[in-house]
Design a protein around this motif. Structure first.
Motif, PDB file in Angstrom:
ATOM      1  N   ASN C  24       0.827  -1.212   0.000  1.00 47.14           N
ATOM      2  CA  ASN C  24       0.000   0.000   0.000  1.00 47.14           C
ATOM      3  C   ASN C  24       0.853   1.251   0.000  1.00 47.14           C
ATOM      4  N   GLU C  25       1.751   1.312  -0.957  1.00 46.13           N
ATOM      5  CA  GLU C  25       2.622   2.468  -1.074  1.00 46.13           C
ATOM      6  C   GLU C  25       2.421   3.099  -2.435  1.00 46.13           C
ATOM      7  N   GLY C  26       2.039   4.336  -2.456  1.00 42.11           N
ATOM      8  CA  GLY C  26       1.967   5.064  -3.716  1.00 42.11           C
ATOM      9  C   GLY C  26       0.966   4.473  -4.694  1.00 42.11           C
ATOM     10  N   HIS C  27       1.166   4.782  -5.938  1.00 39.06           N
ATOM     11  CA  HIS C  27       0.271   4.307  -6.992  1.00 39.06           C
ATOM     12  C   HIS C  27       0.858   3.070  -7.648  1.00 39.06           C
ATOM     13  N   ALA C  28      -0.025   2.281  -8.232  1.00 37.57           N
ATOM     14  CA  ALA C  28       0.418   1.116  -9.002  1.00 37.57           C
ATOM     15  C   ALA C  28      -0.531   0.951 -10.172  1.00 37.57           C
ATOM     16  N   GLY C  29      -0.014   0.436 -11.257  1.00 40.45           N
ATOM     17  CA  GLY C  29      -0.869   0.161 -12.411  1.00 40.45           C
ATOM     18  C   GLY C  29      -2.007  -0.756 -11.991  1.00 40.45           C
ATOM     19  N   SER C  30      -3.161  -0.537 -12.581  1.00 35.30           N
ATOM     20  CA  SER C  30      -4.319  -1.330 -12.186  1.00 35.30           C
ATOM     21  C   SER C  30      -4.463  -2.578 -13.053  1.00 35.30           C
ATOM     22  N   TYR C  31      -5.334  -3.458 -12.643  1.00 38.54           N
ATOM     23  CA  TYR C  31      -5.697  -4.663 -13.407  1.00 38.54           C
ATOM     24  C   TYR C  31      -4.516  -5.587 -13.692  1.00 38.54           C
ATOM     25  N   GLY C  32      -3.504  -5.488 -12.848  1.00 40.30           N
ATOM     26  CA  GLY C  32      -2.395  -6.424 -12.975  1.00 40.30           C
ATOM     27  C   GLY C  32      -1.135  -5.843 -13.565  1.00 40.30           C
ATOM     28  N   ALA C  33      -1.179  -4.596 -13.986  1.00 45.21           N
ATOM     29  CA  ALA C  33       0.007  -3.956 -14.556  1.00 45.21           C
ATOM     30  C   ALA C  33       0.842  -3.356 -13.439  1.00 45.21           C
ATOM     31  N   ASP C  34       1.272  -4.199 -12.531  1.00 45.00           N
ATOM     32  CA  ASP C  34       2.024  -3.719 -11.368  1.00 45.00           C
ATOM     33  C   ASP C  34       3.103  -4.744 -11.018  1.00 45.00           C
ATOM     34  N   SER C  35       4.060  -4.315 -10.209  1.00 44.18           N
ATOM     35  CA  SER C  35       5.215  -5.177  -9.916  1.00 44.18           C
ATOM     36  C   SER C  35       4.846  -6.338  -8.997  1.00 44.18           C
ATOM     37  N   TYR C  36       3.825  -6.157  -8.177  1.00 43.53           N
ATOM     38  CA  TYR C  36       3.427  -7.248  -7.280  1.00 43.53           C
ATOM     39  C   TYR C  36       2.862  -8.416  -8.087  1.00 43.53           C
ATOM     40  N   THR C  37       2.072  -8.089  -9.085  1.00 50.69           N
ATOM     41  CA  THR C  37       1.510  -9.139  -9.928  1.00 50.69           C
ATOM     42  C   THR C  37       2.612  -9.833 -10.717  1.00 50.69           C
ATOM     43  N   ALA C  38       3.578  -9.034 -11.187  1.00 56.14           N
ATOM     44  CA  ALA C  38       4.720  -9.650 -11.877  1.00 56.14           C
ATOM     45  C   ALA C  38       5.473 -10.571 -10.929  1.00 56.14           C
ATOM     46  N   GLY C  39       5.645 -10.134  -9.708  1.00 55.50           N
ATOM     47  CA  GLY C  39       6.386 -10.937  -8.739  1.00 55.50           C
ATOM     48  C   GLY C  39       5.664 -12.223  -8.373  1.00 55.50           C
ATOM     49  N   ALA C  40       4.369 -12.128  -8.120  1.00 60.21           N
ATOM     50  CA  ALA C  40       3.610 -13.322  -7.742  1.00 60.21           C
ATOM     51  C   ALA C  40       3.529 -14.297  -8.919  1.00 60.21           C
ATOM     52  N   THR C  41       3.375 -13.747 -10.105  1.00 58.68           N
ATOM     53  CA  THR C  41       3.325 -14.607 -11.289  1.00 58.68           C
ATOM     54  C   THR C  41       4.638 -15.367 -11.443  1.00 58.68           C
ATOM     55  N   LYS C  42       5.721 -14.664 -11.216  1.00 55.46           N
ATOM     56  CA  LYS C  42       7.034 -15.315 -11.332  1.00 55.46           C
ATOM     57  C   LYS C  42       7.172 -16.453 -10.329  1.00 55.46           C
ATOM     58  N   LYS C  43       6.666 -16.245  -9.145  1.00 56.18           N
ATOM     59  CA  LYS C  43       6.744 -17.311  -8.141  1.00 56.18           C
ATOM     60  C   LYS C  43       5.936 -18.529  -8.586  1.00 56.18           C
ATOM     61  N   PHE C  44       4.795 -18.297  -9.181  1.00 56.44           N
ATOM     62  CA  PHE C  44       4.009 -19.423  -9.689  1.00 56.44           C
ATOM     63  C   PHE C  44       4.718 -20.131 -10.840  1.00 56.44           C
ATOM     64  N   LYS C  45       5.380 -19.356 -11.679  1.00 56.17           N
ATOM     65  CA  LYS C  45       6.097 -19.958 -12.803  1.00 56.17           C
ATOM     66  C   LYS C  45       7.273 -20.798 -12.305  1.00 56.17           C
ATOM     67  N   THR C  46       7.867 -20.346 -11.224  1.00 57.11           N
ATOM     68  CA  THR C  46       8.936 -21.148 -10.628  1.00 57.11           C
ATOM     69  C   THR C  46       8.387 -22.490 -10.151  1.00 57.11           C
ATOM     70  N   LEU C  47       7.192 -22.467  -9.619  1.00 56.54           N
ATOM     71  CA  LEU C  47       6.590 -23.710  -9.123  1.00 56.54           C
ATOM     72  C   LEU C  47       6.123 -24.612 -10.258  1.00 56.54           C
ATOM     73  N   PHE C  48       5.559 -24.003 -11.322  1.00 54.84           N
ATOM     74  CA  PHE C  48       4.819 -24.808 -12.301  1.00 54.84           C
ATOM     75  C   PHE C  48       5.408 -24.794 -13.711  1.00 54.84           C
ATOM     76  N   GLY C  49       6.460 -24.010 -13.918  1.00 56.58           N
ATOM     77  CA  GLY C  49       7.037 -23.950 -15.262  1.00 56.58           C
ATOM     78  C   GLY C  49       6.830 -22.578 -15.867  1.00 56.58           C
ATOM     79  N   ASP C  50       7.786 -22.152 -16.643  1.00 60.34           N
ATOM     80  CA  ASP C  50       7.771 -20.783 -17.179  1.00 60.34           C
ATOM     81  C   ASP C  50       6.597 -20.530 -18.111  1.00 60.34           C
ATOM     82  N   ASP C  51       6.080 -21.581 -18.703  1.00 60.84           N
ATOM     83  CA  ASP C  51       4.984 -21.381 -19.649  1.00 60.84           C
ATOM     84  C   ASP C  51       3.619 -21.562 -18.994  1.00 60.84           C
TER      85      ASP C  51
END
Lengths: 343, 343, 343, 343
Positions: C24-51
């Motif tokens: 909850n700091e500052g502004h972030a792109g909405s609808y998933g265009a933000d670094s948190y979504t990129a980060g969480a997605t990357k963690k899932f890709k690590t678990l399940f494969g890059d694709d």
């Protein structure tokens, strides 16, 4: 080719053809604004009461699905037999068009009981769970059996007591009426049915079924729903005129009586052949029988028919308005001959 | 009663009646497994190519909606004329069955242009916005006008360039073909149309339309979708036999030529009456005209017809395969007389 | 109040709260265009494969229904356990949104078998019948049992052999993973699962689930479907940041291990009380037990819980990430005391 | 990063965060059976009347679509502005979930008029045509303008006179209330609104909106529809607690007043820059302006924002509860500098 595959393999009764030709004079208002539709509607009102609402549609799936819209919201479930036409033979038209879930009951003879219905009603008022709202029965059933009036009344009472409505798929309702020996009203409206699909095609029509709604308050949306459901015919007179003829001069009864009679002859004749077991009561125009496996394929080549239960070698044989006793005898003779070839 | 209200006020052409009677012999496989369906399908393949896929359905709304399922996902939008049948005369069947939005274009003559289509395609790739996927045109249009082949090709090019498909509502396609003087294929498949509703009812059939899919990869789901969409007829031979007759001996062309000709006579005769303005080109079987307000109601009592635009006193008059020149002359005379009564 | 009614009675894990505050700091792109979504997605890709494709949604019903859209057409059926959440606890969301039928299999323990699946696949290619297309399993199941990897592989093989896909409702997938002692991938993607609902809320999140699609070709429509399905969050970072925390420092595993452990303690303690029968294996965080009828209501007043089977007096008790051994002991003591009051 | 791209780029107000933490104590009944939901509901009833029905949902699309289900059948149409969120920014969720058609009205400022509504209502009672049933307005509109109470009353009168209902998308309702200087009720329920989407996320919440139904008879299905619509949160307290805080100590008003004020400063400052045209009244928190084309891309790199009309170079700038006057001044200075670079 004449077969016992289905009552929709048969053609159109000559009196219906005559009615179609008679209706083909000049112009008529479209979408039901014509005298044939008024006439056929009046005949239905004579049968079911002046306040019954009548909507002509193209086919049985259309009649069932549209009729059920009058009774459901999309979060509802519909209780029916596992083998009900709406459950196994209408693709996912009910789910897609209604949004509802079909809650099925396993049956031995295609008929569900009041007690089974009672047990299927669960979690009413629970927002997470599909809310049971309709009981749907087929009369005659998909197994050629017919509900007695008392059986329908019993189901209706359970339905009413739980705030459910009662729907009847009457694609073979004429066959049932002949068997019960009553008028239509006795085992439909007067037995607690709310909405009825009144079948025509299987009883000698070229095309056309009717949705009959007994509570006119439920009918207020139906004309819009019929159009939306792609079931509104422009040249409506050609459905209506057929129904007018079907309901005139007892054509519906003559056809159904003959058809049921042929099924009786077919069933009794087959029953006498060693190795053949008749599996269902022959209440209407269908005969279900276990055949020796080795005769099924050879017989199908001469007479197409459906195997209803692959595991049991149970087959379905349907008589039509145009089945003749000679044809039945010839078929039975062929079965008898094939049975004898090898065991 | 003969009127100019609609081409679905007319009855069934005698050759079609004959075909129905001829098809009413013995039993036939249901749901399309019959020789009539094979025959009619073959005739369509001759017209459109061997790999065209043909699905017979009950009515125009069914043909349009099912055909569009082959082209859309539920998050798509469909670009069409504001007055398109799918937009204003099919209840919300497209929205309900497809889930799609209809993106409309205002037109003066019922025809949209390639440029208008291009401007309507917006926000592709934006998850929030309905994704344009189909352009749908009516040939002939709801205003009795006909797209030239070049106009269709131009629209098709814009569609292709933007990954959209092209759908044609051909409920009056025979009228358009006669006007264009080409075979059907030239202004459908060969002009870039992907899916076509081929009309029958308005050109002399009792019931029945056909969905023609030119890319067979798009057709793989259609048999399930047709059943789900409540558009699969059991006694299919009675649709197919009609189409077989319609496509034989140029019946489609004879009917459409006659009908278009009657519209020309009707339009030209009305145009000569002071106070009447013909508002659209008479490309097919419809005449749109502004009538003096005082004649509309009296005339409708004798000849039912629709007022298309209440504000303008614009009426629609449709000729049918069974319209006669005497009837047209009598109608025009009546109009002339009424116009003279008061101004 | 602490209870064993449901794992969604519990609140939010402190590390998740911390993650929410940090996000909850500052502004972030909405609808998933933000670094948190990129980060969480990357963690899932690590678990399940890059694709693997990852789509965050609001809740489990949303995750299940949207995930199933990637696998179905509206004329399909989905094979699942009778007690599956999608069948009994998601209203008619699957039917309404997908149009599909759910084909259920009765189970003793919430788990379906490969053999049962095989028997449920019928009438493929028959246009009249809903076409089976997906097998859907819940891991852990609604009865607190866990499929072994081999069981999943066996189901997957039957599915593949019949051209069906495999969906997993993993609202309690962390509990299952802890029980199986493997990484997530071993019993999901590598066992033949095509689409997975990865649960968050029941394992300590405030809100949020993830749809994981292992075949990226199936994912092309999902961003549109998610928006259409009303499951796209504008301030997406607040879902993503929670998942990032859940997948960091083994929080998912710590929570699930603890929860499963509490269920083991609860179950074993109850089992030792005369008159109580544990009805299911305690593979995850649920305990199913038959209680003496007389204790149920008094106990519910102190500790809310659900009666799962009214006829059997079978109750469901769920442990949560915040259940403590003291609370379990106190509850068991209370049960023991109530059992002793009367028999 | 702070920007003027959208009011959902901002985070969560500290008082909301505090409320979330306070609600995270122990267990609470799920799906709304908790004291926070009772409390927030009570606050809404204080605002709108004791018989107002309140349903918390996840997001604005969910609130709009579910609220509209209370007012429509699938054969209905919904009249709205062409630029309405439900028409252009919710994918085809309304069409898919409702089955309805959206009938759009072109507007200059995002607001439709009573007269435009009257003209859009056509062919009532005609089964072929989508039946207009709802007028849907956005308050504040998507163009940052606010309907006066009189304007709403006028629309409501036309709606009532034609048996239509009135729906309000209030995703920015707090901004409108501040502008109008009245309580919420005056321009919603008391002005004839039937169902309201009460926005939370854009006014400082993490997630959550509320559907408010003023006629409780329309609310009877909503709990089932919400579940079916995948909008029922299990840990409901975390939506409710946010609303309780938003409606306490005038937080909603403080946020909206500040936000509106920032928009005023932003708009007035921009207006003074040569070459910039403010295109809409600044009634709420949005500023619409035509920018010199050459500054748009460079500016977007520093401050993301949306171009609303590509052809006009019209951009949308949104203020949020956390926008500061320093940020506004810095942004305007940057605009001024860029404008000066080249003309």
């Amino acid at each position: 080719m004449k077969s016992f595959a289905s009552d929709n393999y048969s053609g159109v009764h000559p009196e219906i053809i005559d009615a179609l030709r008679a209706a083909n004079e000049g112009h008529a208002g479209s979408y039901g604004a014509d005298s044939y539709t008024a006439g056929a509607t009046k005949k239905f009102k004579t049968l079911f009461g002046d306040d019954a609402e009548v909507f002509f549609v193209y086919n049985g799936t259309g009649a069932n699905v549209l009729g059920l819209t009058a009774l459901t919201n999309s979060y509802n479930s519909i209780i029916c037999a596992e083998g009900a036409h709406i459950n196994v033979d209408e693709s996912t038209a009910p789910e897609k068009f209604l949004g509802c879930k079909l809650l099925t009951i396993a049956t031995a003879d295609g008929k569900i009981t009041a007690e089974q219905v009672r047990n299927r009603i669960q979690r009413i008022g629970d927002q997470h769970h599909p809310q049971a709202r309709v009981v749907a029965i087929s009369q005659a059933s998909e197994y050629g059996t017919v509900y007695t009036r008392d059986e329908i009344v019993a189901i209706s009472k359970v339905a009413r007591a739980n705030n459910l409505a009662l729907h009847m798929d009457g694609s073979r309702i004429a066959n049932a009426a002949v068997t019960l020996g009553t008028d239509f009203r006795a085992f439909t409206r007067d037995a607690g049915v709310d909405v009825l699909s009144f079948g025509g095609t299987k009883n000698g029509l070229m095309f056309g079924e009717a949705v009959i709604i007994f509570n006119s308050a439920l009918a207020s949306d139906m004309m819009y729903v019929r159009k939306q459901g792609m079931q509104l015919h422009s040249k409506m007179r050609f459905i209506s005129a057929q129904f007018e003829a079907l309901l005139s001069n007892d054509l519906w009864k003559r056809n159904a009586s003959h058809t049921n009679g042929m099924a009786k002859v077919l069933g009794e004749s087959l029953r006498s052949i060693p190795g053949i077991t008749i599996t269902q009561k022959i209440d209407a125009n269908g005969v279900f029988a276990i055949f020796p496996r080795h005769i099924i394929e050879p017989l199908q080549k001469e007479y197409p028919f459906y195997v209803w239960n692959e595991n049991l070698n149970e087959v379905r044989l349907m008589c039509s308005w145009d089945s003749t006793e000679d044809e039945v005898r010839a078929f039975v003779a062929r079965v008898r001959a094939l049975v004898g070839t090898r065991q």
